[in-house]
Design an enzyme around this catalytic site. Structure first.
Site, PDB file in Angstrom:
ATOM      1  N   LYS A 467      10.055   6.059   5.633  1.00 36.35           N
ATOM      2  CA  LYS A 467      10.041   7.151   4.584  1.00 36.35           C
ATOM      3  C   LYS A 467      11.110   8.028   4.676  1.00 36.35           C
ATOM      4  O   LYS A 467      11.928   7.897   5.763  1.00 36.35           O
ATOM      5  CB  LYS A 467       8.916   8.174   4.601  1.00 36.35           C
ATOM      6  CG  LYS A 467       8.541   8.472   6.112  1.00 36.35           C
ATOM      7  CD  LYS A 467       7.296   9.462   6.272  1.00 36.35           C
ATOM      8  CE  LYS A 467       5.909   8.467   6.500  1.00 36.35           C
ATOM      9  NZ  LYS A 467       5.125   8.683   5.196  1.00 36.35           N
ATOM     10  N   THR A 575       2.662   7.512  -0.811  1.00 37.40           N
ATOM     11  CA  THR A 575       2.143   6.226  -1.470  1.00 37.40           C
ATOM     12  C   THR A 575       2.495   5.112  -0.337  1.00 37.40           C
ATOM     13  O   THR A 575       1.997   3.980  -0.543  1.00 37.40           O
ATOM     14  CB  THR A 575       2.809   5.891  -2.561  1.00 37.40           C
ATOM     15  OG1 THR A 575       4.363   6.088  -2.508  1.00 37.40           O
ATOM     16  CG2 THR A 575       2.619   6.843  -3.595  1.00 37.40           C
ATOM     17  N   LYS A 579       0.589   1.184   0.752  1.00 33.73           N
ATOM     18  CA  LYS A 579       1.112   0.162   0.938  1.00 33.73           C
ATOM     19  C   LYS A 579       0.981  -0.663   2.415  1.00 33.73           C
ATOM     20  O   LYS A 579       0.523  -1.815   2.511  1.00 33.73           O
ATOM     21  CB  LYS A 579       2.575   0.166   0.762  1.00 33.73           C
ATOM     22  CG  LYS A 579       3.129   0.781  -0.497  1.00 33.73           C
ATOM     23  CD  LYS A 579       4.679   1.112  -0.392  1.00 33.73           C
ATOM     24  CE  LYS A 579       4.998   1.991  -1.307  1.00 33.73           C
ATOM     25  NZ  LYS A 579       6.549   2.601  -1.369  1.00 33.73           N
TER      26      LYS A 579
HETATM   27  C1  LIG Z   1       6.770   3.942  -1.150  1.00 41.31           C
HETATM   28  C2  LIG Z   1       8.144   4.203  -0.601  1.00 41.31           C
HETATM   29  C3  LIG Z   1       8.526   5.598  -0.746  1.00 41.31           C
HETATM   30  C4  LIG Z   1       7.376   6.565  -0.326  1.00 41.31           C
HETATM   31  O1  LIG Z   1       6.919   6.764   1.078  1.00 41.31           O
HETATM   32  P1  LIG Z   1       6.185   7.873   1.366  1.00 41.31           P
HETATM   33  O2  LIG Z   1       5.723   7.399   3.148  1.00 41.31           O
HETATM   34  O3  LIG Z   1       4.984   8.146   0.842  1.00 41.31           O
HETATM   35  O4  LIG Z   1       6.834   9.096   1.641  1.00 41.31           O
HETATM   36  C5  LIG Z   1       9.800   5.971  -0.209  1.00 41.31           C
HETATM   37  N1  LIG Z   1      10.958   4.975  -0.441  1.00 41.31           N
HETATM   38  C6  LIG Z   1      10.675   3.786  -0.703  1.00 41.31           C
HETATM   39  C7  LIG Z   1      11.967   2.536  -0.650  1.00 41.31           C
HETATM   40  C8  LIG Z   1       9.347   3.260  -0.706  1.00 41.31           C
HETATM   41  O5  LIG Z   1       9.127   1.963  -1.134  1.00 41.31           O
END
Ligand SMILES: *Cc1c(COP(=O)(O)O)cnc(C)c1O
Length: 768
Positions: A467, A575, A579
């Site tokens: 992240k 998000t 995943k």
């Molecule tokens: C999903 C995603 C994020 C968001 O990640 P968080 O853990 O919710 O902050 C950030 N960067 C990429 C490349 C992502 O695919």
């Protein structure tokens, strides 16, 4: 096979490899992190649910920078993603539109006129957004800045033709580059111009399409906007497009000649606002001086909106002058500024947060006054992710395995994954799920070897935090845990240890000093840990360079443990957490953002929750947080903080991490040490559960575990993983979008599935 396609066959016949081609395609890195990625998932879901929706944005010539790690430090390289062209886009010069800046406002008998402006054109580029298996294709329309032919006319007249042509760049700089901050407001003039550029072009485009529809042209001379809010919904993704509100007012009042009250009614009914953060440093507050010079008419309109809004406040709360001051769109302390979130709330009929806990904080804390004024506006729309990209595409083996058990309907009805619950204890299914995970881990291990030259133990737990790097996301807390593990191994190398490969990845904003220091610390710790022969295969630390969507697609399927450890109350939703869950990783996390609802869906027994709740954080703030209390009373904390402090990880520069330790002990807004003990204990529980799985599948050492207990618990980890997958249905962005459609936009989603075009119909002869 879930993915049925003839393309690989054709490629094979041509002697080409489609996977190789896919690797060559550039990411469209037009956003910073979760917020932009959310919009992309929403586009996929809106097309799949048959909603007639457009995505609007800026076609940045340079997207989010490429991160290079040199000597453990982040450097940035420009992302020249259009270098070899972009085959998915189509320029639409026939829909090019003018956008005005600067100038001044004149009072005329016909009303206010914004005159003497500088014009920049907005050239739209369209990319198709196909729905899944329903023959729907929507449009993503991105605007590119184009200098008008007559730009800098005075230079032409002065005869400096060359200078005049060169200066066309000034106008075209508007869409040159994405500002790389995540959750941070940078009040730069160019950024304000970008925001208005997008709003102005998009609103003209929307109104042009409305007028050319059968609803807008009942009167050929004067358009009736009565049906506009029924036919058009504008969802503001954070406050970045907040100027859409005064811009729509300007068009309706100054250009279309509507009375203010009517225009305001239409604007509020059309617009809705999604809040994405409560961090004060992220909230947009533009100086009125900047608005005055670049958008003088919009500033007037904002003042008028504010005047009427404060009248309403006074009507409902007579003589509560403190409240009136707090609720003003204009902040008067220090430099005079416009609070864009306040503008969005007042100018919208719906305001939503992105997870239940976050929406509750909006109502009880930062927007409490606004909630008390208009409670009916406030809603929640918990975020989601598209299962097409984040399972079907990125993890085809797991998708196939699921399809074998429950068919393929989950692709558009993710809640059907629930059916997998009945197989959570099924030994054959467990073995199959574990096999897919192991193969995905092996693939990632190969990639890490090929791309970064690092060797990892594929039997170890893949413990991952990816992240954007931010203090509130607490990558530093993760790093402290790594140091604790390292010290344990060194203290007692013969002790039982659950092998881990800890991977951390993410970009730091180029101007974010502390985030860059944290990257350097992780790399320095990795250097010590990975080169210590006593540690061997037990612990490896890897900083994943240049985290982006294409890398995420390879990481999610291979993860065992997902770290979601933000301070409770700071991560609006997250998000990334979803995943991982959808791909069968277990989560160690705080009760923050969507973690709360994930735990609720799967049950506390399937997730590792630790740390303070929002209420406990509030209490701690109230009583005053003193990091030294924890440092002095916890020997593990003291040891690893001292090691960072005294240069154990930076022998060539003792002072390298002095400011990191300073923040940790004196200025920490995110209370890392208050959650440290709970975090370490929780990580130990994670290790225990994983250890049993590890013994079942990988090792010969059955030390100290009675036989019966072993049989019962060895598969606990996989059982939990299956329960994670089976409980992730709620986190489909299809569910999120269906809620937006019904509860904010007044539109009905459809799940109609048409035969896929490549399924040959009976009457069609096969191609010879
Ligand atoms: C999903 C995603 C994020 C968001 O990640 P968080 O853990 O919710 O902050 C950030 N960067 C990429 C490349 C992502 O695919």
């Amino acid at each position: 096979m879930v993915i049925e396609s003839y393309i690989p066959t054709v490629f094979h016949q041509l002697g080409l490899d489609i996977e190789e081609l896919e690797e060559l395609e550039e990411d469209a890195g037009l956003g910073n992190g979760g917020l932009g990625r959310l919009a992309a998932c929403f586009l996929d879901s809106m097309a799949t649910l048959g909603l007639a929706a457009y995505g609007y944005g800026i076609r940045y010539e340079y997207g989010i920078f490429a991160q290079k790690i040199r000597n453990g430090e982040q450097t940035e390289e420009p992302d020249d993603w259009l270098r070899f062209g972009n085959p998915w886009e189509k320029a639409r010069p026939e829909y090019m539109l003018p956008v005005n800046f600067y100038g001044h406002v004149e009072n005329t008998p016909q009303g206010k006129k914004w005159v003497n402006t500088q014009v920049v054109f907005a050239m739209p580029y369209d990319s198709p957004v196909p729905g899944y298996g329903n023959n729907v294709v929507n449009t993503l329309r991105l605007w590119s800045a184009k200098s008008p032919v007559e730009f800098n006319l005075k230079f032409f007249n002065d005869g400096d033709y060359i200078q005049a042509v060169l200066d066309r760049n000034i106008a075209e700089n508007i869409s040159r580059v994405l500002y790389p901050n995540d959750n941070f407001f940078e009040g730069k003039e160019l950024r304000l111009k970008q925001e208005y550029f997008m709003c102005a072009a998009t609103l003209q485009d929307i109104i042009r399409r409305f007028k050319s529809s059968k609803f807008g042209c009942r009167d050929p001379v004067r358009t009736s906007f009565d049906t506009f809010p029924e036919k058009v919904a504008i969802q503001l993704n954070d406050t970045h497009p907040s100027l859409a509100i005064p811009e729509l007012m300007r068009i309706l009042v100054d250009v279309e000649g509507l009375p203010w009250e009517k225009a305001w009614d239409i604007t509020v009914k059309t617009c809705a606002y999604t809040n994405h953060t409560v961090l004060p440093e992220a909230l947009e507050r533009w100086p009125t001086s900047m608005l005055h010079s670049i958008l003088p008419r919009h500033l007037q309109i904002i003042y008028d909106i504010n005047h009427l809004h404060l009248q309403e406040v006074q009507k409902k709360f007579p003589d509560d002058w403190e409240r009136v001051k707090r609720m003003s769109l204009i902040e008067e302390e220090g430099e005079k500024r416009v609070n864009m979130a306040h503008l969005c709330i007042v100018g919208s009929h719906a305001v939503n947060g992105v997870a239940r806990i976050h929406s509750d904080i909006l109502k009880s804390d930062i927007f409490r006054d606004f909630y008390e004024l208009s409670p009916e506006k406030f809603q929640n729309k918990t975020n989601g992710i598209t299962p097409r990209r984040w399972l079907l595409l990125c993890n085809p083996s797991l998708a196939d395995l699921i399809a074998e058990k429950i068919g393929e309907d989950w692709i558009v009805h993710l809640e059907q994954l629930q059916q997998l619950k009945q197989f959570a204890k099924d030994a054959n299914f467990q073995r199959a799920v574990q096999k897919v995970k192991q193969e995905n881990k092996l693939k990632l291990a190969q990639l890490l070897w090929k791309e970064y030259g690092v060797k990892v133990n594929p039997a170890s737990m893949f413990d991952i935090q990816v992240k954007r790097i931010h203090e509130y996301k607490r990558q530093l807390l993760n790093c402290l845990h790594i140091i604790v593990l390292y010290n344990r191994i060194k203290r007692n190398p013969a002790a039982n240890f659950t092998p881990r490969t800890v991977m951390i990845g993410g970009k730091a904003a180029p101007g974010y000093h502390m985030a860059k220091k944290v990257i350097k610390l992780i790399c320095s710790v990795a250097n010590v840990v990975n080169n210590d022969p006593i540690v061997g295969d037990k612990l490896k630390v890897i900083f994943l360079e240049n985290y982006r969507v294409t890398l995420a697609e390879k990481i999610m399927p291979a993860a065992d443990l997902s770290q979601q450890i933000s301070t409770a109350g700071t991560e609006a939703s997250g998000t990334g957490n979803m995943k991982f869950m959808l791909n069968g990783a277990l989560t160690i996390g705080t009760l923050d953002g969507a973690n709360v609802e994930m735990a609720e869906e799967m049950g506390q027994e399937n997730i590792f929750i630790f740390g303070m709740t929002v209420d406990q954080v509030e209490t701690l703030k109230h009583h005053g947080y003193n990091a030294y209390d924890y440092y002095n009373s916890h020997p593990d904390i003291k040891q690893c903080v001292d090691q960072i402090q005294n240069g154990f990880f930076s022998p060539s520069n003792q002072d390298e991490f002095r400011d990191v330790v300073d923040v940790l002990l004196k200025y920490d807004r995110f209370f890392l040490l208050a959650d440290f003990d709970a975090y370490i204990k929780c990580q130990d529980r994670v290790s225990e559960v994983y250890q049993l799985l590890h013994m079942k599948y990988h090792t010969l050492s059955y030390i100290n575990v009675p036989y019966a207990e072993r049989l019962q618990d060895q598969s606990k980890w996989v059982e939990m993983a299956i329960n994670n997958i089976a409980s992730s249905g709620k986190f489909s962005s299809d569910r999120t979008i269906a809620e937006y459609a019904r509860e904010i936009w007044g539109a009905e989603p459809t799940w109609e599935k048409l035969p896929a075009p490549h399924e040959p119909r009976e009457e069609e002869p096969a191609v010879k």
